[in-house]
Design an enzyme around this catalytic site. Structure first.
Site, short mmCIF file in Angstrom:
data_model
loop_
_atom_site.label_atom_id
_atom_site.label_comp_id
_atom_site.label_asym_id
_atom_site.label_seq_id
_atom_site.Cartn_x
_atom_site.Cartn_y
_atom_site.Cartn_z
N LEU A 46 0.86 -1.18 0.00
CA LEU A 46 0.00 0.00 0.00
C LEU A 46 0.89 1.23 0.00
O LEU A 46 1.92 1.26 0.68
CB LEU A 46 -0.88 0.02 1.26
CG LEU A 46 -2.15 -0.84 1.28
CD1 LEU A 46 -2.76 -0.83 2.67
CD2 LEU A 46 -3.16 -0.33 0.26
N ASP A 47 0.51 2.27 -0.73
CA ASP A 47 1.26 3.52 -0.71
C ASP A 47 1.32 4.05 0.72
O ASP A 47 0.40 3.81 1.51
CB ASP A 47 0.58 4.56 -1.59
CG ASP A 47 0.64 4.21 -3.07
OD1 ASP A 47 1.52 3.43 -3.45
OD2 ASP A 47 -0.19 4.74 -3.84
#
Length: 315
Positions: A46-47
């Site tokens: 996930l960013d």
């Protein structure tokens, strides 16, 4: 002589609720440390901006992490309209601002475009690799790398709300779908530009949202165990999901203990009702103990593909 791994042997999946501002690898390493696990891996980054569901596989569960990487995902995203950034999210630099001028009908029409099977060109600010380097490293150096459009599927794209210049959507999509790219493309279709200001992963495969735990919760349990002079695993291990939940969508093939002896030694065995060209989840005996995944070989036999190391008890 093989080096003894640091940490204990512990198998299972932690359904982590990742905080914003941290990388997925940072979160992974924290979970590994809290559990004192010998081995750990996550199931698709996930960013740092994003929050939400990040399944972390411990021990033998890491052998099946690819199946969660390939699984469908669900996101809640809020986009700021009228402003486009170079990264398509709020971590980037503003490259263009425009007036917001579209009707609800135009928005509905634009959203419909993204539903179903489409082709998507990945963002330069993605972890996809070109000549061994992630694209975002080229982007930070101002280098544009040609990218081919890839097929994706958006199973659901639900309008949640539009308040001022902030648009919130619920998106259920296939692996490899970049929500930032959908947001940027949507902004261009609406003629005003857009970028992500909030992104939360609410689902991976069929995992329940309410089973997520935060790093803070895990840290608190560790501290509680230490203050009470209890083994941390007494409080932490009950939060682990079984490792076979990573392959719960596979057809189960249950074999007897006698047949299992051959299978666990890497030998193909004959079983009934074996599907063609798909992986199956292998269990043993009346207890249906999960031992790994396999598939039909050229001789029509069940051949093991990934087997777990069976341990009587966790250290």
């Amino acid at each position: 002589m093989a080096r003894k791994p640091k940490g204990r042997f512990v198998d299972g999946i932690v359904l982590l609720d990742k905080d914003t501002g941290m990388s997925s690898n940072f979160a992974l390493q924290r979970v590994k440390r809290i559990y004192n696990a010998a081995k750990a891996g996550h199931t698709g980054a996930l960013d740092p901006l994003a929050t939400g569901m990040l399944p972390v596989c411990l021990g033998e569960a890491t052998k099946f992490s690819q199946h969660l990487l390939d699984a469908d995902k669900r996101y809640l995203v809020t986009a700021k309209l009228g402003v486009r950034t170079d990264t398509s999210d709020s971590d980037g630099e503003v490259v263009q601002t425009r007036e917001i001028d579209f009707t609800q009908a135009q928005l509905d029409e634009a959203l419909e475009y993204f539903r179903g099977d489409t082709m998507q060109v990945p963002s330069m600010y993605s972890a996809l690799k070109h000549q061994g380097q992630p694209l975002y490293k080229y982007a930070r150096e101002g280098i544009e790398v040609p990218r081919e459009a890839r097929p994706i599927t958006v199973y659901e794209l639900n309008f949640i709300k539009l308040e001022g210049d902030e648009l919130t959507l619920d998106i259920h999509c296939s692996k490899g779908t970049y929500i930032r790219t959908i947001t940027d493309d949507l902004g261009e279709m609406l003629g005003c530009g857009a970028h992500v200001i909030m992104l939360r992963r609410t689902g991976v495969a069929g995992y329940p949202y309410d089973k997520m735990v935060s790093l803070e919760q895990l840290e608190n349990l560790l501290q509680k165990a230490q203050s009470e002079e209890r083994p941390p695993k007494e409080l932490l291990d009950p939060l682990l999901l079984p490792m076979d939940t990573a392959v719960s969508g596979f057809k189960e093939i249950n074999v007897s203990d006698d047949i299992a002896h051959y299978l666990l030694n890497g030998n193909p065995v004959q079983v009934a009702n074996l599907p063609v060209d798909e992986l199956v989840r292998i269990t043993i005996g009346d207890e249906r103990k999960f031992v790994g995944v396999g598939a039909m070989n050229d001789d029509g036999l069940l051949a093991p593909k990934r087997l777990i190391v069976l341990r009587d008890e966790q250290a």
